[in-house]
Design a protein around this motif. Structure first.
Motif, short mmCIF file in Angstrom:
data_model
loop_
_atom_site.label_atom_id
_atom_site.label_comp_id
_atom_site.label_asym_id
_atom_site.label_seq_id
_atom_site.Cartn_x
_atom_site.Cartn_y
_atom_site.Cartn_z
N UNK A 139 22.48 70.07 15.62
CA UNK A 139 22.26 69.07 16.67
C UNK A 139 20.76 68.89 16.94
N UNK A 140 20.01 69.98 16.92
CA UNK A 140 18.56 69.88 17.13
C UNK A 140 17.89 69.15 15.97
N UNK A 193 14.13 67.62 15.70
CA UNK A 193 13.33 68.83 15.92
C UNK A 193 13.29 69.68 14.65
N UNK A 194 12.15 70.32 14.45
CA UNK A 194 11.93 71.19 13.30
C UNK A 194 12.37 72.60 13.66
N UNK A 195 13.38 73.12 12.95
CA UNK A 195 13.85 74.48 13.20
C UNK A 195 13.50 75.41 12.04
N UNK A 196 12.46 75.04 11.29
CA UNK A 196 11.96 75.86 10.18
C UNK A 196 13.08 76.17 9.19
N UNK A 197 13.13 77.39 8.69
CA UNK A 197 14.15 77.77 7.70
C UNK A 197 15.23 78.64 8.32
N UNK A 233 21.13 71.41 23.98
CA UNK A 233 20.68 70.30 23.13
C UNK A 233 20.11 69.16 23.97
N UNK A 234 20.83 68.76 25.01
CA UNK A 234 20.36 67.64 25.84
C UNK A 234 19.07 67.99 26.55
#
Length: 220
Positions: free
Chosen positions: A139-140, A145-149, A211-212
């Motif tokens: 969802x991010x 949004x960047x959540x890397x690896x 998330x929101x």
């Protein structure tokens, strides 16, 4: 050409939530006759039916020293080191930090044993946690949004700017969300981040709230 060689690694890295390539690390250790030390602090209770990444990959017998903690997924205090009798006897007799430490209180040891018993009877709880984390991470990512690896319960949300990440942390706290605010030198310059750590007891509504709330940061 060094006679004594040791490869030391986490199995799950605490800032990116990604996993070490233990298969390749073990291969290198065996090729160059090196000892392997794997810290399963963030994998214990989650991966490999709670036994860690080495167990999940079937590598536990090819790693010399396993270590981990009771203070994260298992919700208690203390740590462990597991290995051959030669290695553990050596640590008992030569490890200064161990020799001069105080034993854990009986209540803490009881809590540790209780956590292990619970885990034994709930071996799939870690995979349920990972499923919740994947739902949140997806969802991010969809929100840009960047959540890397990240591939575990640890999810970084890369903000970049040091001041901006502090403000983001405050805004989430106002929404009753506690996120770690991580800045250099803990992480590289330009990668300041919010560090989310998913809990097993979060329900779908709470995950949607996270998330929101994170989405609102783009308009802050």
């Amino acid at each position: 050409d060094t006679k004594e060689k040791i490869i030391v690694t986490d199995s799950v890295f605490s800032m990116d939530g990604d996993r070490a390539d233990l298969t390749e690390i073990v291969h290198l250790a065996e090729k160059y006759n090196a000892l392997t030390v794997v810290d399963e602090a963030h994998a214990t209770g989650v991966l490999g039916h709670g036994r860690g990444l080495a167990h999940e990959l079937g590598l536990e017998k090819r790693i010399d020293i396993h270590m981990g903690t009771f203070s994260k997924a298992l919700g208690s205090f203390g740590a462990y080191i597991a290995g051959s009798s030669d290695i553990t006897d050596y640590i008992r007799n030569k490890g200064r930090a161990f020799i001069f430490t105080t034993s854990l209180p009986p209540a803490v040891i009881g809590a540790n044993i209780g956590a292990l018993k619970w885990l034994k009877h709930n071996p799939d709880s870690g995979y349920q946690l990972l499923e919740k984390a994947e739902n949140l991470r997806s969802a991010l990512n969809e929100a840009g949004f960047d959540t890397a690896d990240s591939s575990t319960q640890i999810i970084p949300v890369i903000i970049g700017d040091n001041f901006a990440v502090q403000q983001a942390g405050k805004l989430l706290e106002e929404a009753n969300i506690k996120a770690g605010v991580i800045r250099p030198p803990t992480v590289p310059e330009g990668t300041a981040r919010l560090r989310l750590s998913v809990r097993l007891d979060l329900d779908d509504e709470e995950i949607r709230h996270v998330v929101s709330s994170v989405r609102r940061l783009k308009n802050a």
